[in-house]
Enzyme design. Sequence first.
Site, PDB file in Angstrom:
ATOM      1  N   GLY A 232     -10.907  -3.645  -7.812  1.00 12.83           N
ATOM      2  CA  GLY A 232     -10.268  -4.617  -6.932  1.00 12.83           C
ATOM      3  C   GLY A 232     -11.314  -5.440  -6.222  1.00 12.83           C
ATOM      4  O   GLY A 232     -12.488  -5.073  -6.166  1.00 12.83           O
ATOM      5  N   GLN A 233     -10.858  -6.569  -5.703  1.00 13.60           N
ATOM      6  CA  GLN A 233     -11.766  -7.406  -4.933  1.00 13.60           C
ATOM      7  C   GLN A 233     -11.094  -7.854  -3.652  1.00 13.60           C
ATOM      8  O   GLN A 233      -9.982  -8.364  -3.668  1.00 13.60           O
ATOM      9  CB  GLN A 233     -12.178  -8.630  -5.753  1.00 13.60           C
ATOM     10  N   GLY A 234     -11.752  -7.624  -2.556  1.00 12.10           N
ATOM     11  CA  GLY A 234     -11.264  -8.114  -1.276  1.00 12.10           C
ATOM     12  C   GLY A 234     -11.890  -9.460  -1.012  1.00 12.10           C
ATOM     13  O   GLY A 234     -12.456 -10.076  -1.926  1.00 12.10           O
ATOM     14  N   GLY A 235     -11.818  -9.933   0.216  1.00 13.87           N
ATOM     15  CA  GLY A 235     -12.365 -11.242   0.554  1.00 13.87           C
ATOM     16  C   GLY A 235     -13.832 -11.351   0.163  1.00 13.87           C
ATOM     17  O   GLY A 235     -14.257 -12.343  -0.398  1.00 13.87           O
ATOM     18  N   PHE A 236     -14.593 -10.337   0.488  1.00  4.57           N
ATOM     19  CA  PHE A 236     -16.034 -10.416   0.252  1.00  4.57           C
ATOM     20  C   PHE A 236     -16.634  -9.154  -0.319  1.00  4.57           C
ATOM     21  O   PHE A 236     -17.836  -9.031  -0.440  1.00  4.57           O
ATOM     22  CB  PHE A 236     -16.756 -10.805   1.547  1.00  4.57           C
ATOM     23  N   GLY A 237     -15.793  -8.215  -0.653  1.00  2.00           N
ATOM     24  CA  GLY A 237     -16.323  -6.968  -1.171  1.00  2.00           C
ATOM     25  C   GLY A 237     -15.662  -6.592  -2.472  1.00  2.00           C
ATOM     26  O   GLY A 237     -14.604  -7.114  -2.814  1.00  2.00           O
TER      27      GLY A 237
ATOM     28  N   LYS B 278     -15.764   0.872  -1.394  1.00  2.00           N
ATOM     29  CA  LYS B 278     -15.743  -0.551  -1.075  1.00  2.00           C
ATOM     30  C   LYS B 278     -17.175  -0.952  -0.740  1.00  2.00           C
ATOM     31  O   LYS B 278     -17.812  -0.298   0.086  1.00  2.00           O
ATOM     32  CB  LYS B 278     -14.841  -0.739   0.147  1.00  2.00           C
TER      33      LYS B 278
ATOM     34  N   ASP C 252      -1.687  -5.950  10.905  1.00  2.00           N
ATOM     35  CA  ASP C 252      -1.454  -6.692   9.654  1.00  2.00           C
ATOM     36  C   ASP C 252      -0.611  -5.867   8.675  1.00  2.00           C
ATOM     37  O   ASP C 252      -0.932  -5.771   7.489  1.00  2.00           O
ATOM     38  CB  ASP C 252      -2.802  -7.076   9.040  1.00  2.00           C
TER      39      ASP C 252
HETATM   40  N1  LIG Z   1      -8.204   2.819  -1.711  1.00  2.00           N
HETATM   41  C1  LIG Z   1      -7.760   1.969  -2.612  1.00  2.00           C
HETATM   42  N2  LIG Z   1      -7.383   2.391  -3.841  1.00  2.00           N
HETATM   43  C2  LIG Z   1      -6.941   1.520  -4.770  1.00  2.00           C
HETATM   44  N3  LIG Z   1      -6.830   0.193  -4.564  1.00  2.00           N
HETATM   45  C3  LIG Z   1      -7.187  -0.280  -3.356  1.00  2.00           C
HETATM   46  C4  LIG Z   1      -7.667   0.579  -2.324  1.00  2.00           C
HETATM   47  N4  LIG Z   1      -7.936  -0.174  -1.231  1.00  2.00           N
HETATM   48  C5  LIG Z   1      -7.646  -1.427  -1.567  1.00  2.00           C
HETATM   49  N5  LIG Z   1      -7.188  -1.505  -2.828  1.00  2.00           N
HETATM   50  C6  LIG Z   1      -6.784  -2.724  -3.538  1.00  2.00           C
HETATM   51  O1  LIG Z   1      -7.975  -3.482  -3.790  1.00  2.00           O
HETATM   52  C7  LIG Z   1      -7.766  -4.870  -3.488  1.00  2.00           C
HETATM   53  C8  LIG Z   1      -8.753  -5.331  -2.418  1.00  2.00           C
HETATM   54  O2  LIG Z   1      -8.587  -4.537  -1.260  1.00  2.00           O
HETATM   55  P1  LIG Z   1      -9.086  -4.994   0.169  1.00  2.00           P
HETATM   56  O3  LIG Z   1      -8.584  -4.049   1.209  1.00  2.00           O
HETATM   57  O4  LIG Z   1     -10.547  -5.229   0.113  1.00  2.00           O
HETATM   58  O5  LIG Z   1      -8.276  -6.300   0.138  1.00  2.00           O
HETATM   59  P2  LIG Z   1      -7.934  -7.576   0.865  1.00  2.00           P
HETATM   60  O6  LIG Z   1      -7.042  -7.270   1.985  1.00  2.00           O
HETATM   61  O7  LIG Z   1      -7.421  -8.507  -0.147  1.00  2.00           O
HETATM   62  O8  LIG Z   1      -9.333  -8.086   1.306  1.00  2.00           O
HETATM   63  P3  LIG Z   1      -9.960  -8.265   2.683  1.00  2.00           P
HETATM   64  O9  LIG Z   1      -9.611  -7.049   3.498  1.00  2.00           O
HETATM   65  O10 LIG Z   1     -11.431  -8.383   2.426  1.00  2.00           O
HETATM   66  O11 LIG Z   1      -9.320  -9.492   3.177  1.00  2.00           O
HETATM   67  C9  LIG Z   1      -6.320  -4.979  -3.044  1.00  2.00           C
HETATM   68  O12 LIG Z   1      -5.556  -5.354  -4.170  1.00  2.00           O
HETATM   69  C10 LIG Z   1      -5.908  -3.586  -2.639  1.00  2.00           C
HETATM   70  O13 LIG Z   1      -4.541  -3.342  -2.871  1.00  2.00           O
END
Ligand SMILES: Nc1ncnc2c1ncn2[C@@H]1O[C@H](COP(=O)(O)OP(=O)(O)OP(=O)(O)O)[C@@H](O)[C@H]1O
Length: 418
Positions: free
Chosen positions: A42-47, A69, A175
């Site tokens: 998966g990809q978050g905003g910057f990680g 992460k 959120d």
């Molecule tokens: N522990 C986890 N196991 C599996 N998938 C995950 C987990 N945590 C997050 N994800 C998935 O990975 C993706 C990125 O997660 P993250 O929390 O970094 O997302 P985001 O909310 O889009 O980004 P950000 O918090 O940087 O704005 C998302 O689709 C999320 O559902």
Amino acid sequence: MPPKAKAGARAPAKRKLAEEFPPGEILTDSHKKCWKLGTPIGQGGFGLLYLANEETAQSVGPEAPYVIKVEPSENGPLFCELKFYQRAARPDLIQSWMKSHKQKHLGVPRYWGSGLHNRGGKGYRFMVMDRFGTDLQKKFEENGKKFPRKVVLQLGLHLLDVLEYIHEHEYVHADIKASNLLLSHTDPNQVFLVDYGLAYRYAPEGKPKDYKEDPKRCHDGTIEFTSIDAHKGVSPARRGDLEILGYCMVQWLCGRLPWEDKLQDADYVRDSKVKCRDNIGEFMKKCFPSEPEPEEMVKYMEEVKTLGYSDKPPYQKLRTILQSALTSLGASADNKLDFSMTTNGVSSPKAKTTKRKKAAASDEPDGSPVKKRRAPPKKATNRVKKTASPKKRLVDTASQTSPMPEVKKPRGRAKKAP
Ligand SMILES: Nc1ncnc2c1ncn2[C@@H]1O[C@H](COP(=O)(O)OP(=O)(O)OP(=O)(O)O)[C@@H](O)[C@H]1O
């Protein structure tokens, strides 16, 4: 006052994206424990998020129990989230709370470690957490944008437990939404609240902050669900989490909140929420024009409306409201989570996956909620800046059937850097 970062605003990302590490990379956490990375999921905003496992000779397979992460160390969001996890999500803390509250399940992800990693002269921050499966936004869309009433009540009860736990550990989430609710990877009946990037320590050392409106911080959060406090630029408090949960439950029941036609106009959304709070009966009529409004939602919203900014919410009273409705359906919170709309005798067409008008059409290619993110406080100050943060998923980890996860390109737009 116009929003600081409008839903449609685009800005170049000043923060760095994490470089992708090859599978097998070993990361050593601050307690000298070694972790092995698998493929990115998966990809978050910057990680980037990777499958991971404790270090062994074997490679990390698709059933890996952990996720790591990783972000460039100078980026703020993971730092904020990490602070929450370190303070409130240690497995021993969660375990002893569950024991003392006689809870079989608590949907707070467990924190397993963190550290700094150096690769090619660059520093990265990482955090190890439980690995989860699919998110509920996906289920919501697959389901024709409705959840059965029974599921809504079950989710509401699970989330009240989560919120009470995090509130009692000095944090608010700020959120809550379906895309931040992930099913367990191993048990499809357990749901977890993730993404503590906007979590706020509302009561350091147990002392809640004072109410103060700051026009520069208006509308933090995800526009359709964020609290009236957040719209006014007030630091998030416990009542806001319950209000957000209320909007989520109503949306899951009726499919669409009354202000969803104009999400790009944050002031309009704020004013609509204020009107709805002032007249909950009207709010319900707008949401349920052709069906009886769910009484428990009226009671829940009325109860939340009475809360002062620093008040401790009456979690038990709110649980009782949802619980009674669930009992009247002959169900309990611990029943299986059955998302199919036929379960309550109501069938629904397959999701039309219509993209949200305006805001989403121009802004969120996947139609996921539009989020404005608070950046970390800068050193001694408690200032917040925002970046819009879309949800990006590389892989739906729950529906993986192939031996190794396929890496999908991230969706969504660039975040506004702090
Ligand atoms: N522990 C986890 N196991 C599996 N998938 C995950 C987990 N945590 C997050 N994800 C998935 O990975 C993706 C990125 O997660 P993250 O929390 O970094 O997302 P985001 O909310 O889009 O980004 P950000 O918090 O940087 O704005 C998302 O689709 C999320 O559902």
